[in-house]
Design an enzyme around this catalytic site. Structure first.
Site, mmCIF file in Angstrom:
data_model
loop_
_atom_site.group_PDB
_atom_site.id
_atom_site.type_symbol
_atom_site.label_atom_id
_atom_site.label_comp_id
_atom_site.label_asym_id
_atom_site.label_seq_id
_atom_site.Cartn_x
_atom_site.Cartn_y
_atom_site.Cartn_z
ATOM 1 N N GLU A 266 0.845 -1.198 0.000
ATOM 2 C CA GLU A 266 0.000 0.000 0.000
ATOM 3 C C GLU A 266 0.878 1.245 0.000
ATOM 4 O O GLU A 266 1.949 1.240 0.621
ATOM 5 C CB GLU A 266 -0.910 0.001 1.239
ATOM 6 C CG GLU A 266 -1.899 -1.152 1.217
ATOM 7 C CD GLU A 266 -2.850 -1.157 2.421
ATOM 8 O OE1 GLU A 266 -2.802 -0.212 3.225
ATOM 9 O OE2 GLU A 266 -3.614 -2.126 2.533
ATOM 10 N N HIS A 289 -7.854 1.398 1.809
ATOM 11 C CA HIS A 289 -7.751 1.013 3.230
ATOM 12 C C HIS A 289 -8.542 1.979 4.127
ATOM 13 O O HIS A 289 -8.012 2.545 5.088
ATOM 14 C CB HIS A 289 -6.268 0.966 3.670
ATOM 15 C CG HIS A 289 -6.049 0.074 4.857
ATOM 16 N ND1 HIS A 289 -4.911 -0.664 5.035
ATOM 17 C CD2 HIS A 289 -6.830 -0.192 5.934
ATOM 18 C CE1 HIS A 289 -4.989 -1.342 6.172
ATOM 19 N NE2 HIS A 289 -6.153 -1.069 6.727
#
Ligand code: NAI
Length: 411
Positions: A266, A289
């Protein structure tokens, strides 16, 4: 009188301030995440000589060098769920209390998953995408109600079980799989195995933690065992699902669609470039997220962690502490004081501590000891005002014992 100082980094929610104020803990804020040297300087610059604490979110790393350079650091608050940013073993060995907020954002994640299950079932994103492009896709093909469908929850913990309740209210039938025997809520039932769940579920949703066992637990083999045309949701950890295998299964139409909130890699910061093999697939909802990212969750986290830190400072309470044995300590008796002694868990500590008290000629009015993880936490109440010189004498006596790590006097 100021009891302690706390440094809050990374824009922790203002809801944290109330609990600190009530406990006479002075709050110092730094909006940016600090590097180790800046952190040490900032903590050592806090006024007085008494205890200090730090509150961080996910970016500020609290490693061994910080514990070594700031001996006044008695507690760390992780104003988030994860604690990977904190060296928990060192904290435990040093007798530093670490608290986090394990279920502040449970509801937020469960609500997002409910929304995604409905959105996938109605092809909401694909049809919205088409409408934005001027394409009027008005037909019922492939669009379904969720009522009467089966939701398979893998990991029936805080989020999984909360989701179970919400899903049943929408008319879904809930089955789950967990490695631990869990109480089924409402009409939910445990599947006989993971394979049995995959064979039945119209929606499979993952809510497991990041452990060696869950890393890669959902790969090509498990995806192949899903019903043809089922959907996959992952808002747990990016390491759990094999993303390439999922892309292949979506392209081959074995999986009808997916909603993915967490990824193996990420971006570090908001605004950084994000790439994923799932980009461009219209059957896939990609979110950055954000499962737990709501104003309500942030406020809950602020309250939950600051209350835990303030409780530790005022009573020695360590309920749900990650690094010290848990004691749900009551409030202090008026006119009395409490000694909080953290020590290495070796035989004979309690009798040595009691001897110190009898040498000072005092009466113990309450005593609690819990041990675990190589350390012991001893709370001792004595009938003595905190400012009586014998209280400090007692504190020094306990701290001087061979295996003491830290001893604080509360009152
Ligand atoms: P939890 O610890 O309450 O529940 C996890 C459950 O998974 C437990 O019941 C455990 O027994 C079970 N489990 C562990 N290993 C398993 C396995 N191999 N197979 C099946 N079950 C297994 O955790 P919680 O609070 O429900 O969180 C679940 C996940 O959600 C975590 O990975 C957490 O990091 C993630 N999360 C993601 C957020 C987001 O923003 N997307 C926000 C909050 C949490």
């Amino acid at each position: 009188m100021i009891r302690a100082h706390v440094l809050l980094s990374e824009s922790i929610h203002a809801s944290a301030d109330d609990a600190f104020e009530r406990a006479n803990i002075s709050v110092h804020r730094s909006s940016a995440g600090l590097g180790p040297d800046e952190l040490i300087t900032a903590l050592n610059a806090l006024p007085g000589e008494g205890p200090v604490m730090i509150g961080v979110r996910s970016k500020t790393k609290i490693r061994k060098q910080i514990f070594e350079a700031v001996p006044r650091l008695v507690a760390v608050g992780a104003f988030c769920i994860g604690t990977d940013q904190i060296d928990l073993d060192v904290a435990n060995e040093d007798g530093v209390a670490v608290f986090n907020a394990p279920f502040s954002n449970t509801r937020s994640v469960a609500e997002l998953v409910i929304a995604e299950v409905v959105a996938l079932s109605r092809q909401l994103f694909a049809r919205s995408w088409a409408a934005h492009e001027g394409n009027w896709r008005k037909d019922a093909k492939g669009a379904h109600e969720v009522r009467g469908k089966t939701l398979g929850i893998i990991g029936y913990g805080h989020i999984g079980s909360q989701l179970s309740v919400l899903a049943e209210a929408m008319g879904l039938r809930v089955i789950y799989h967990d490695i631990v025997n869990k109480l089924p809520l409402g009409n939910a039932s445990a599947a006989e195995s993971l394979d049995a769940l995959l064979a039945e579920a119209d929606f499979v949703t993952l809510h497991v933690p990041n452990t060696p066992e869950t890393r890669g637990m959902f790969g090509a083999e498990q995806i192949a065992k899903m019903k043809r045309g089922a959907y996959l949701v992952n808002a747990s950890r990016g390491t759990v699902v094999d993303i390439e295998a999922l892309r292949d299964a979506i392209q081959s139409k074995h999986v009808a669609g997916a909603a993915i909130d967490v990824f193996p890699a990420e971006p570090k910061a908001a605004g950084d470039r994000f790439t994923s093999p799932l980009q461009g697939l219209r059957e896939v909802i990609l979110t950055p997220h954000i499962g737990g990212s709501t104003q309500e969750a942030q406020a809950n986290i602020g309250r939950e962690v600051s209350e835990a830190l303030a409780g530790y400072m005022t009573t020695g309470r360590t309920t749900a502490c990650i690094t010290l044995p848990n004691i749900d300590a009551p409030a202090l008796r008026p006119g009395g004081c409490r000694l909080v002694n953290i020590h290495r868990d070796v035989p004979g500590v309690l009798s040595a501590a009691n001897q110190v008290v009898s040498q000072v000629g005092l009466n113990i009015t309450g005593q609690r000891l819990e041990t675990g993880g190589g350390v012991g936490l001893l709370l001792m109440d004595v009938d003595l005002p905190r400012d009586d010189p014998r209280a400090e004498e007692l504190r020094r006596g306990l701290q001087a014992l061979d295996h003491s790590l830290r001893t604080r006097l509360l009152g």
